[in-house]
Motif scaffolding. Structure first.
Motif, short mmCIF file in Angstrom:
data_model
loop_
_atom_site.label_atom_id
_atom_site.label_comp_id
_atom_site.label_asym_id
_atom_site.label_seq_id
_atom_site.Cartn_x
_atom_site.Cartn_y
_atom_site.Cartn_z
N SER A 115 6.71 -3.86 -19.23
CA SER A 115 6.10 -3.90 -17.90
C SER A 115 6.85 -4.89 -17.00
O SER A 115 7.81 -5.55 -17.42
CB SER A 115 4.64 -4.33 -18.01
OG SER A 115 4.57 -5.68 -18.44
N ASP A 116 6.42 -5.01 -15.76
CA ASP A 116 7.01 -5.97 -14.84
C ASP A 116 6.84 -7.40 -15.34
O ASP A 116 7.59 -8.31 -14.96
CB ASP A 116 6.37 -5.84 -13.46
CG ASP A 116 6.70 -4.51 -12.80
OD1 ASP A 116 7.69 -3.88 -13.21
OD2 ASP A 116 5.97 -4.11 -11.88
N GLN A 160 2.27 3.26 -11.64
CA GLN A 160 2.58 2.78 -12.98
C GLN A 160 3.14 3.90 -13.86
O GLN A 160 2.83 4.01 -15.04
CB GLN A 160 1.35 2.15 -13.64
CG GLN A 160 0.87 0.90 -12.91
CD GLN A 160 -0.28 0.22 -13.61
OE1 GLN A 160 -1.03 0.84 -14.37
NE2 GLN A 160 -0.43 -1.08 -13.38
N TYR A 182 10.85 3.14 -11.89
CA TYR A 182 9.45 2.83 -12.20
C TYR A 182 8.68 2.68 -10.90
O TYR A 182 9.08 1.94 -10.00
CB TYR A 182 9.37 1.54 -13.02
CG TYR A 182 7.96 1.15 -13.40
CD1 TYR A 182 7.22 1.93 -14.29
CD2 TYR A 182 7.37 0.01 -12.86
CE1 TYR A 182 5.93 1.56 -14.64
CE2 TYR A 182 6.09 -0.36 -13.20
CZ TYR A 182 5.37 0.43 -14.09
OH TYR A 182 4.08 0.07 -14.44
N ASP A 183 7.59 3.40 -10.81
CA ASP A 183 6.72 3.36 -9.64
C ASP A 183 5.59 2.38 -9.92
O ASP A 183 4.69 2.65 -10.73
CB ASP A 183 6.16 4.76 -9.35
CG ASP A 183 5.42 4.83 -8.02
OD1 ASP A 183 4.78 3.83 -7.64
OD2 ASP A 183 5.50 5.89 -7.36
N LYS A 184 5.63 1.22 -9.26
CA LYS A 184 4.62 0.19 -9.51
C LYS A 184 3.23 0.62 -9.08
O LYS A 184 2.22 0.21 -9.66
CB LYS A 184 5.00 -1.10 -8.78
CG LYS A 184 6.27 -1.75 -9.30
CD LYS A 184 6.57 -3.04 -8.54
CE LYS A 184 7.84 -3.69 -9.05
NZ LYS A 184 8.15 -4.95 -8.32
N THR A 185 3.18 1.47 -8.05
CA THR A 185 1.88 1.91 -7.54
C THR A 185 1.17 2.81 -8.54
O THR A 185 -0.01 2.60 -8.87
CB THR A 185 2.06 2.66 -6.21
OG1 THR A 185 2.72 1.80 -5.28
CG2 THR A 185 0.70 3.08 -5.65
#
Length: 761
Positions: A607-608, A540, A535-538
């Motif tokens: 989600s996170d 999303q 998962y790429d937090k930047t």
């Protein structure tokens, strides 16, 4: 000459050139120690002869090559003892550098195989057969000019086949030997005797095959559960079989023609229920049967010595395997005769009593001019001076034995147990134990660094072991062997400096075609797509990566769950997604699907900020990876040892999931596991799912009683619910544990629940 004639002539020359062009898809397995190609080729034709000496060995090897050329190319060639041009020379020379070594030269005048033994010549012929196969890529018997100097790195290159748990007919055993021969393996360890089946005729003790070779088949019971021998004509379902002495002689001779030594195993002192149910006078008295011979009973030693006397007459092998593993010694400590033996022989404990047993049998086996070999448990209490150790519980036992000056065959469960699964797909056939994939086998090296430099010569080599708890047919045996035996053959034959994993993978493409041509069932687990999600937090976004073990061939996929075709998208880069996808991916080789499909539903609403609260804690030994195991995008398969299962002993699985934000959902599903045959894991009795927007007011969307299923084999049950789309911020799930295992279960005590991957959309 006009232009049209030039074009026609050019076309003819091109056609001739293409017809004469040596094959491009060369794939010799195991890789030779030295190989060098030159320009040019040699073609075998009707005028080619095989030049040999007048020995029976040479004639037998020549006949194998003649049969191959006839079947492969409809080509009939003759044998001669007179040298000439346009010939295939099979020449035994006086000198021998290493057992099994050979030189092979293909020149414009012919083919020459030279070796110090007929075994070496036989291996040279196996190489020729590989250079001329498979049919789909080699239309004519044309060979590139080549010089090969080859010899095996290790002198023990073997495989063990268990025929006790499930019997394999004589002709099927020969097919297994054929597979070993094509891979230049030279040891066939034949596990003829174990607790649940005696498979070899012994004239002095006829009950061993009249009853010991047959067992009652009991409903909902594995063969080893409540095991009971019976007559073949018992009034009820019976399973079994055995090899007569004539069968044994035939198979041993068949293997010898292929330069394979057959090593019999007669289990002792444990794993002997079948024998002791036939002859109970040789077990400990007044003790619950443990399938162990009484070490205090001289009659038990006489019984085994009489058996060995008949066995050694059938097997020219220098070795006799006694097993010696997993001995239930607790019965010895309760037996008055065994305690008397310990007192008389001044033995301190049960390990020393086992050592006494093994040493006494070794002396008798040595008197028959044979070498005792056993599993590494024979180290317990002290090894006989001349014993050879087969190290299966890792390599520790082998290191200890070699450093003490004993010969060792390395056969660690990881990676040499071929009854273990070779792929992680839920579609794999039944297997036993752990997970040994193809390239893990290829990386095997039988000499650990911990062995002293002056003791390394005690490592004779290695072997694979195929136990048959879950394997009942030749096709399944072939599946579990192939292509892992190809990897093992190169690991044991090819010098480590010549091994090249990428080249081996390329050669497998040719080997797969050979297997198909021979009609062998082989595993394509290494071609099955695997996945990894990040998962790429930047951005999303979720990133889904696909690859198979070999990193070869194209993978095509769909994201709506439909089956991929040749028109589906080819995987070339990570798949990015922000909403749920239903992945269906398949590997294609030569335009056809191969391997197993990868079918998974990947969610995006976790989600996170998502958190999970457990009413009852999961068991530390079965954490599944921790608190986020339920939504980590790692799906457990139908194996109790899969690390992604989260386990609850006796307690209910009860969780509340805070999604961290409100999403519109219409589907919730999760997996539960059951395996009655080997675990205490059962399905829950009831599953309820409720949803909430605010975490206070919950709406039930599922409340389902789960039917009790008495199926013994492992399986996964998907519990899911579809509901009208609505906003959801919280999910509550309760799966009721039955608490205690039912009376009909093979185990007693607390029931477990195993749960994994929660999917929402």
């Amino acid at each position: 000459m006009n232009i049209s004639k030039i074009i026609v002539l050019a076309a003819v020359l091109i056609t001739i050139s293409c017809q004469q062009e040596p094959p491009k898809r060369l794939g010799i397995i195991p890789e030779p120690a030295h190989i060098q190609y030159q320009d040019g080729y040699f073609e075998i034709n009707e005028q080619t002869v095989i030049v040999i000496d007048e020995s029976e060995d040479a004639k037998s090897i020549a006949n194998e090559l003649i049969t191959f050329l006839k079947n492969q190319f409809s080509l009939s060639i003759e044998v001669s003892t007179t040298a000439q041009n346009n010939a295939i020379f099979l020449t035994k020379v006086g000198e021998q550098i290493k057992e099994g070594a050979y030189d092979l030269t293909v020149s414009k005048k012919g083919i020459a195989i030279r070796a110090g033994t007929y075994q070496g010549i036989f291996y040279g012929v196996q190489t020729i057969k590989q250079l001329l196969s498979p049919k789909n890529s080699i239309q004519k018997p044309i060979l590139s000019l080549v010089t090969i100097k080859d010899a095996p790195e290790f002198k023990w290159r073997g495989m063990m086949l268990d025929v006790s748990r499930h019997f394999l007919p004589k002709d099927s055993v020969k097919q297994v030997i054929d597979i070993l021969a094509m891979h230049k393996m030279n040891k066939f360890h034949w596990h003829l005797v174990d607790g649940i089946g005696w498979r070899i005729q012994i004239e002095k003790y006829p009950m061993l095959t009249q009853k010991g070779a047959w067992r009652k088949v009991k409903e909902n019971r594995k063969p080893w559960e409540e095991f009971e021998v019976c007559e073949q004509n018992f009034d009820g379902e019976v399973y079994g079989g055995y090899y007569t002495k004539e069968d044994i002689k035939e198979i041993v001779a068949y293997a010898a023609e292929r330069y394979i030594e057959v090593i019999p195993e007669i289990e002792m002192p444990g794993h002997s229920e079948a024998a002791l149910q036939c002859y109970p006078e040789f077990m400990c008295k007044g003790v619950e049967s443990t399938g162990v011979y009484c070490a205090g009973n001289d009659g038990a030693f006489t019984f085994l010595q009489n058996i060995i006397t008949e066995v050694v007459e059938l097997f020219p092998s220098q070795y006799l395997h006694i097993g010696g593993d997993e001995v239930g010694k607790e019965g010895w400590l309760q037996c008055s005769d065994c305690k008397q033996r310990m007192a008389t022989e001044n033995l301190k404990n049960a390990d020393e009593l086992q050592s006494y047993f093994v040493k006494r049998m070794e002396q008798f086996i040595h008197s028959k001019n044979k070498k005792l070999i056993g599993w590494d448990e024979i180290l317990e209490g002290g090894l006989p001076e001349r014993a050879t150790v087969m190290s299966w519980r890792g390599v520790k036992g082998g290191i200890e034995a070699a450093n003490e000056g004993h010969d060792v065959v390395m056969s660690p469960g990881s990676p040499c147990y071929f009854d273990h699964s070779q792929g992680s797909s839920e579609f794999e056939p039944p297997s036993w134990g752990g997970y040994n994939n193809l390239l893990k086998v290829y990386e095997f090296h039988p000499i650990p660094n911990e062995i002293a430099a002056d003791k390394k010569h005690h490592i004779l080599g290695g072997q694979a072991n195929l136990w048959t708890e879950q394997i009942t047919s030749l096709n399944h045996i072939q599946y579990m062997i192939l292509p892992r035996i190809s990897a093992l053959s190169e690991a044991l034959w090819t010098p480590s400096t010549q091994k090249n994993k990428e080249k081996f993978i390329d050669k497998l493409d040719v080997q797969f075609d050979r297997f198909q041509e021979l009609g062998y069932e082989y595993a394509t687990s290494s071609l099955t797509p695997n996945y990894q999600v990040s998962y790429d937090k930047t951005t999303q976004q979720f990133n889904l990566r696909l690859a198979n073990e070999l990193n070869r061939y194209e993978i095509r996929y769909t994201l709506d769950g439909s089956e991929p075709t040749l028109n589906s998208t080819v995987y070339t880069k990570p798949i990015r997604y922000t909403s749920p996808i239903h992945l269906h991916a398949v590997c294609f080789r030569n335009g056809e699907q191969t391997g197993y499909p990868l079918i998974k539903m990947f969610s995006t609403s976790f989600s996170d900020q998502c958190t999970i609260t457990y009413t009852n804690a999961y068991n530390d030994a079965y954490s599944g990876g921790g608190a986020e195991a339920l939504f980590d995008q790692k799906f457990a398969i139908s194996r109790g040892d899969d690390p992604h299962w989260q386990g609850f002993k006796k307690d209910d699985f009860e969780v509340t999931i805070d999604l961290g934000s409100v999403s519109e959902l219409s589907y919730i599903g999760l997996n539960f596991f059951q395996h009655i045959g080997s675990t205490s894991v059962m399905l829950p009795t009831n599953v309820s799912i409720a949803i909430s927007k605010d975490g206070k007011n919950y709406l039930p969307v599922l409340n389902s009683a789960i039917e009790t299923i008495e199926k013994r084999d492992p399986f996964i049950k998907r519990i899911e619910t579809n509901f009208e789309k609505q906003k959801v911020g919280f999910i509550k799930i309760v799966a009721k544990n039955r608490g205690t295992l039912p009376e009909w279960h093979i185990r007693k005590g607390a029931a477990w629940i195993f749960v994994d991957e929660l999917s929402i959309k």
